[in-house]
Design a protein around this motif. Structure first.
Motif, PDB file in Angstrom:
ATOM      1  N   VAL A   2       7.467   7.550  -3.419  1.00 14.69           N
ATOM      2  CA  VAL A   2       6.236   7.235  -3.618  1.00 14.69           C
ATOM      3  C   VAL A   2       5.732   7.687  -2.208  1.00 14.69           C
ATOM      4  O   VAL A   2       6.523   7.610  -0.795  1.00 14.69           O
ATOM      5  CB  VAL A   2       7.057   5.031  -4.055  1.00 14.69           C
ATOM      6  N   HIS A   3       4.145   7.189  -2.108  1.00 20.70           N
ATOM      7  CA  HIS A   3       3.578   6.801  -1.058  1.00 20.70           C
ATOM      8  C   HIS A   3       3.583   5.715  -0.007  1.00 20.70           C
ATOM      9  O   HIS A   3       2.630   5.600  -0.998  1.00 20.70           O
ATOM     10  CB  HIS A   3       2.794   8.152  -1.213  1.00 20.70           C
ATOM     11  N   LEU A   4       3.382   5.384   1.578  1.00 19.57           N
ATOM     12  CA  LEU A   4       3.716   4.671   1.497  1.00 19.57           C
ATOM     13  C   LEU A   4       2.683   4.980   3.051  1.00 19.57           C
ATOM     14  O   LEU A   4       2.495   5.731   3.553  1.00 19.57           O
ATOM     15  CB  LEU A   4       4.441   3.725   2.731  1.00 19.57           C
ATOM     16  N   ARG A  27       4.382   5.518  -6.626  1.00 24.46           N
ATOM     17  CA  ARG A  27       5.737   4.799  -8.076  1.00 24.46           C
ATOM     18  C   ARG A  27       4.778   3.110  -6.766  1.00 24.46           C
ATOM     19  O   ARG A  27       4.232   3.115  -6.667  1.00 24.46           O
ATOM     20  CB  ARG A  27       6.478   5.059  -7.623  1.00 24.46           C
ATOM     21  N   THR A  28       5.768   2.554  -8.899  1.00 23.84           N
ATOM     22  CA  THR A  28       5.404   1.267  -8.397  1.00 23.84           C
ATOM     23  C   THR A  28       6.346   0.883  -7.218  1.00 23.84           C
ATOM     24  O   THR A  28       7.378   1.078  -7.115  1.00 23.84           O
ATOM     25  CB  THR A  28       6.283   0.199  -9.041  1.00 23.84           C
ATOM     26  N   TYR A 109      11.455   6.404   2.169  1.00 26.91           N
ATOM     27  CA  TYR A 109      10.452   6.848   2.083  1.00 26.91           C
ATOM     28  C   TYR A 109       9.738   5.834   3.152  1.00 26.91           C
ATOM     29  O   TYR A 109      10.124   4.783   3.262  1.00 26.91           O
ATOM     30  CB  TYR A 109      10.075   6.754   1.250  1.00 26.91           C
ATOM     31  N   TRP A 110       9.060   6.832   3.642  1.00 30.53           N
ATOM     32  CA  TRP A 110       8.213   5.709   5.461  1.00 30.53           C
ATOM     33  C   TRP A 110       6.597   6.202   5.045  1.00 30.53           C
ATOM     34  O   TRP A 110       6.246   7.124   4.479  1.00 30.53           O
ATOM     35  CB  TRP A 110       9.042   6.073   6.412  1.00 30.53           C
ATOM     36  N   GLY A 111       6.555   5.290   6.169  1.00 28.96           N
ATOM     37  CA  GLY A 111       4.614   5.447   6.348  1.00 28.96           C
ATOM     38  C   GLY A 111       4.797   5.335   7.760  1.00 28.96           C
ATOM     39  O   GLY A 111       5.572   6.418   8.224  1.00 28.96           O
ATOM     40  N   GLN A 112       3.616   5.961   7.172  1.00 31.82           N
ATOM     41  CA  GLN A 112       3.497   6.420   9.228  1.00 31.82           C
ATOM     42  C   GLN A 112       2.615   5.826  10.568  1.00 31.82           C
ATOM     43  O   GLN A 112       3.414   6.074  11.384  1.00 31.82           O
ATOM     44  CB  GLN A 112       1.961   7.746   9.098  1.00 31.82           C
TER      45      GLN A 112
END
Length: 120
Positions: A2-4, A27-28, A109-112
C-alpha cells in the motif's frame, strides 16, 4: 503493498483544529491497522493513535480526548481530526499501515509526512 500520502498539515493557532488525511492506494487500507505518529524537531518519532482493521481506535494519553481517528473505506482514506491543538503538538505527522501497535516496527508502510505547526 500500500502507498500512503498524507495531507492537511499547516499552521494553526493554539486551540484551533486541523484534519489530516492519509490517502491509500495499491491496496485497501482497511486491510491493515493504520497508525499515526509524530516527530517533533530533535525528538524521536512517537505514537499518536491507530485504527484497527475492525475499526476500533486507540490513542496515546497525550492526545486522548482531543484527537480522533476515522476511516472512510469508500475513499480508502484514514483521517486524524485534531482539536484543541497546543504548541507541543507541533511536529511532522506520519501515517503508517501494518499489523498495528504502538511502535514503529509494527508498520511496514509509511507516508512522507505532513508538517503541523501550532503557534501560541
Amino acid at each position: 503493498q500500500v502507498h500512503l500520502v498524507e495531507s492537511g498539515g499547516g499552521l494553526v493557532l493554539s486551540g484551533g483544529s486541523l484534519r489530516l488525511s492519509c490517502a491509500a492506494s495499491g491496496r485497501t487500507v482497511s486491510s491493515y491497522a493504520t497508525g499515526w505518529f509524530r516527530q517533533a524537531p530533535g525528538k524521536e518519532r512517537r505514537f499518536v493513535g491507530l485504527v484497527w482493521t475492525g475499526g476500533t481506535t486507540y490513542y496515546a494519553d497525550s492526545v486522548k480526548g482531543r484527537f480522533t481517528i476515522s476511516r472512510d473505506n469508500a475513499k480508502n482514506t484514514v483521517y486524524l481530526q485534531m482539536n484543541t491543538l497546543k504548541p507541543e503538538d507541533t511536529a511532522v505527522y506520519y501515517c503508517a499501515a501494518g499489523r498495528g501497535g504502538g511502535t514503529q516496527d509494527a508498520y511496514a508502510y509509511w507516508g512522507q509526512g505532513t508538517q503541523v505547526t501550532v503557534s501560541s
